[in-house]
Scaffold this motif. Structure first.
Motif, PDB file in Angstrom:
ATOM      1  N   VAL A  79     -47.040  82.755  40.010  1.00  0.00           N
ATOM      2  CA  VAL A  79     -48.424  82.209  39.229  1.00  0.00           C
ATOM      3  C   VAL A  79     -47.935  83.152  37.553  1.00  0.00           C
ATOM      4  O   VAL A  79     -47.648  83.982  37.058  1.00  0.00           O
ATOM      5  N   SER A  80     -48.959  82.151  36.958  1.00  0.00           N
ATOM      6  CA  SER A  80     -48.745  81.768  35.375  1.00  0.00           C
ATOM      7  C   SER A  80     -50.382  81.809  35.146  1.00  0.00           C
ATOM      8  O   SER A  80     -50.889  80.599  34.695  1.00  0.00           O
ATOM      9  N   ASN A  81     -51.424  83.495  34.667  1.00  0.00           N
ATOM     10  CA  ASN A  81     -52.510  82.947  34.459  1.00  0.00           C
ATOM     11  C   ASN A  81     -52.723  83.863  33.831  1.00  0.00           C
ATOM     12  O   ASN A  81     -52.977  85.111  32.447  1.00  0.00           O
ATOM     13  N   GLY A  82     -51.820  83.557  31.830  1.00  0.00           N
ATOM     14  CA  GLY A  82     -52.845  83.750  31.195  1.00  0.00           C
ATOM     15  C   GLY A  82     -51.833  85.302  31.087  1.00  0.00           C
ATOM     16  O   GLY A  82     -51.994  86.326  29.926  1.00  0.00           O
ATOM     17  N   GLY A  83     -50.358  85.297  31.173  1.00  0.00           N
ATOM     18  CA  GLY A  83     -49.763  86.533  30.743  1.00  0.00           C
ATOM     19  C   GLY A  83     -48.123  86.760  30.597  1.00  0.00           C
ATOM     20  O   GLY A  83     -48.499  87.543  29.795  1.00  0.00           O
ATOM     21  N   ARG A  84     -48.317  85.952  29.261  1.00  0.00           N
ATOM     22  CA  ARG A  84     -47.709  85.474  28.725  1.00  0.00           C
ATOM     23  C   ARG A  84     -48.122  85.371  26.861  1.00  0.00           C
ATOM     24  O   ARG A  84     -49.249  84.558  27.130  1.00  0.00           O
ATOM     25  N   ALA A 143     -45.529  82.356  21.633  1.00  0.00           N
ATOM     26  CA  ALA A 143     -46.212  80.777  21.050  1.00  0.00           C
ATOM     27  C   ALA A 143     -43.670  80.356  22.500  1.00  0.00           C
ATOM     28  O   ALA A 143     -43.851  80.857  22.643  1.00  0.00           O
ATOM     29  N   PRO A 144     -44.914  79.313  23.613  1.00  0.00           N
ATOM     30  CA  PRO A 144     -46.303  78.200  23.294  1.00  0.00           C
ATOM     31  C   PRO A 144     -47.279  79.114  24.315  1.00  0.00           C
ATOM     32  O   PRO A 144     -48.767  78.541  23.826  1.00  0.00           O
ATOM     33  N   TRP A 145     -47.198  80.059  24.367  1.00  0.00           N
ATOM     34  CA  TRP A 145     -48.245  80.647  26.345  1.00  0.00           C
ATOM     35  C   TRP A 145     -48.995  80.277  25.528  1.00  0.00           C
ATOM     36  O   TRP A 145     -50.035  80.461  25.451  1.00  0.00           O
ATOM     37  N   SER A 146     -48.984  82.239  24.295  1.00  0.00           N
ATOM     38  CA  SER A 146     -49.672  82.452  23.315  1.00  0.00           C
ATOM     39  C   SER A 146     -51.319  82.964  24.701  1.00  0.00           C
ATOM     40  O   SER A 146     -52.440  82.959  24.105  1.00  0.00           O
ATOM     41  N   GLY A 147     -50.837  83.089  26.041  1.00  0.00           N
ATOM     42  CA  GLY A 147     -52.060  83.715  26.549  1.00  0.00           C
ATOM     43  C   GLY A 147     -53.138  82.231  26.960  1.00  0.00           C
ATOM     44  O   GLY A 147     -54.026  82.521  27.799  1.00  0.00           O
ATOM     45  N   VAL A 174     -40.823  88.572  49.177  1.00  0.00           N
ATOM     46  CA  VAL A 174     -39.906  89.594  47.594  1.00  0.00           C
ATOM     47  C   VAL A 174     -40.854  88.932  45.872  1.00  0.00           C
ATOM     48  O   VAL A 174     -40.005  88.275  46.010  1.00  0.00           O
ATOM     49  N   THR A 175     -40.146  90.416  45.627  1.00  0.00           N
ATOM     50  CA  THR A 175     -40.512  89.660  44.531  1.00  0.00           C
ATOM     51  C   THR A 175     -39.445  91.105  43.700  1.00  0.00           C
ATOM     52  O   THR A 175     -38.474  91.031  44.682  1.00  0.00           O
ATOM     53  N   PRO A 176     -38.768  90.027  42.915  1.00  0.00           N
ATOM     54  CA  PRO A 176     -37.406  90.241  42.304  1.00  0.00           C
ATOM     55  C   PRO A 176     -36.986  91.922  42.134  1.00  0.00           C
ATOM     56  O   PRO A 176     -38.230  92.301  42.145  1.00  0.00           O
ATOM     57  N   PRO A 177     -35.508  91.797  41.235  1.00  0.00           N
ATOM     58  CA  PRO A 177     -35.743  93.641  40.837  1.00  0.00           C
ATOM     59  C   PRO A 177     -36.659  94.078  39.595  1.00  0.00           C
ATOM     60  O   PRO A 177     -37.134  94.948  39.015  1.00  0.00           O
ATOM     61  N   THR A 178     -36.524  92.664  38.665  1.00  0.00           N
ATOM     62  CA  THR A 178     -37.693  93.441  37.676  1.00  0.00           C
ATOM     63  C   THR A 178     -38.801  92.230  37.577  1.00  0.00           C
ATOM     64  O   THR A 178     -38.775  90.652  37.905  1.00  0.00           O
ATOM     65  N   PRO A 179     -39.681  92.513  37.232  1.00  0.00           N
ATOM     66  CA  PRO A 179     -40.904  91.411  36.495  1.00  0.00           C
ATOM     67  C   PRO A 179     -40.611  90.059  35.640  1.00  0.00           C
ATOM     68  O   PRO A 179     -39.184  90.799  34.447  1.00  0.00           O
ATOM     69  N   LEU A 180     -41.094  89.246  35.663  1.00  0.00           N
ATOM     70  CA  LEU A 180     -40.849  88.150  34.217  1.00  0.00           C
ATOM     71  C   LEU A 180     -41.395  88.670  32.986  1.00  0.00           C
ATOM     72  O   LEU A 180     -40.359  88.292  32.124  1.00  0.00           O
ATOM     73  N   GLU A 181     -42.359  89.395  32.469  1.00  0.00           N
ATOM     74  CA  GLU A 181     -42.280  90.434  31.245  1.00  0.00           C
ATOM     75  C   GLU A 181     -43.023  91.144  31.703  1.00  0.00           C
ATOM     76  O   GLU A 181     -43.773  92.298  31.916  1.00  0.00           O
TER      77      GLU A 181
END
Length: 369
Positions: free
Chosen positions: A260-265, A268-272, A168-175
């Motif tokens: 899953v965190s694959n360059g999706g933000r 900063a500080p994620w910055s792709g 199940v995914t939540p009602p809204t995406p992370l980004e």
């Protein structure tokens, strides 16, 4: 960074005492290889002034694995994201040799819902695993919990799981804002077939396939089926040529949340640059403390989302992280634990065994609410 390192024959684990994150985990393998199953964010060690000032300490020092208590938003008792267990200091209570290995006990300086929290690490000679337990003593109310192990891949990988009955995914995406990031899965969505999960753009995707070309942030909860055995996730990392193993007792931690965190933000500080990362987050939680205590969708599915805390009583749960060399493209189809070995069963029915504490996860024992 103030860390404490414990070692046994063939394995070492370091804990960042400032936030309770595992800063490093190294496993010695044949041929002189050193396996490093856990991930550290690329900004760890950068100056604090170079990062947004509102970042919680746990994001500033994001590493390895840590305890979330509560999982996600702390909206019952004031605390940063994922609670004080992931953002504040721990003390060493004990660190010494045991028969055939090493054991260390750490205590959170703060209390959580009035409970004292201990983190117990055990390493065994010749075992490629960290055995860990968390104990909440006393307190009142209820707390949601989750482990947060993160691994990273240079070339993607393939996943396998113990039987799950629902994703199940939540009602809204992370980004949700395309100016800040992107996602791939449909929100909200659910599926009973993990090989065919709905995508936002239409069609479906196989949740077992981690592809580097899909730049995204996604979050999905897997609900354990009633199978009576180990709960597990196995990830065959292609470039690293190893198998990352994460194991649990499903009665204690009935859900596995995949981040899953694959360059999706892009901010900063994620910055792709947070690329190829997968969080395998076994928990007893919904998303947020208040949601975990309320009438959430998991409770409607008959799944517990918190532990009750009571003065004079303790609550504990256990978890295992490990890694072994692995050259196959496909991960095992099953894991079996017995007689001090963990058997990795391949698609053709062949199996290999590795040293494992078969009693640690206590499958079949009753678990308090």
């Amino acid at each position: 960074m103030e860390t404490v390192t414990i070692t046994a024959k063939g394995i070492s684990v370091s804990l960042d005492l400032a936030v309770g994150h595992i800063a490093a985990m190294e496993i010695e393998a044949e041929g002189g290889r050193v396996l490093k199953p856990l991930h550290r964010a690329p900004w760890v060690g950068s100056s604090r002034e170079s990062m947004p000032q509102n970042l919680p300490a746990g994001t500033v020092r994001l590493s390895g694995d840590f305890l979330c208590a509560p999982f996600s938003t702390s909206d019952v008792e004031e605390a940063p994201l994922h609670g004080w267990t992931a953002n504040s200091e721990w003390d060493v209570v004990d660190n010494g040799a045991i028969a055939g290995g090493r054991r260390a006990v750490f205590r959170l300086r703060r209390k959580v819902m009035g409970a004292a929290v201990d983190k117990i690490f055990t390493l065994r000679d010749g075992h490629p695993f960290l055995y860990q337990e968390h104990v909440f003593s006393g307190g009142s109310g209820a707390i949601s919990v989750a482990h947060h192990p993160m691994t990273a891949m240079r070339g993607g990988g393939r996943l396998a799981f113990s039987p799950k009955r629902l994703a199940v995914t939540p009602p809204t995406p992370l980004e949700p804002d395309p100016a800040r990031g992107r996602f791939r899965m449909a929100y909200p969505a659910r599926a009973t077939d993990l090989a065919h999960f709905p995508l936002a753009a239409g069609g479906t995707a196989d949740l077992a396939d981690y592809r580097m070309e899909d730049r995204r942030e996604d979050f999905i909860t897997l609900v354990e089926a009633d199978h009576g055995g180990l709960g597990w996730t196995a990830l065959a990392r292609r470039a690293e040529q190893d198998l990352v193993l994460v194991l649990k007792n499903p009665a204690e931690l009935p859900v596995t949340m995949l981040w899953v965190s694959n360059g999706g933000r892009d901010y900063a500080p994620w910055s792709g640059r947070h690329v190829g990362v997968l969080g395998i987050e076994d928990g007893r939680a919904a998303v947020g403390h208040a949601a975990s205590l309320g009438d959430n969708w998991l409770k409607q599915e008959g799944v517990a989302t918190a532990f009750e805390l009571t003065e004079g009583r303790s609550v504990s749960f256990r978890h295992v992280i490990g890694s072994v060399p692995f050259a196959d493209a496909e991960p095992p189809v099953d894991l079996e634990s017995a007689d001090g070995r963990l058997r990795l069963v391949a698609t053709d029915g062949s199996a290999r065994g590795i040293a494992f504490d078969s009693e640690f996860l206590r499958i079949g024992r009753s678990v308090p609410a």
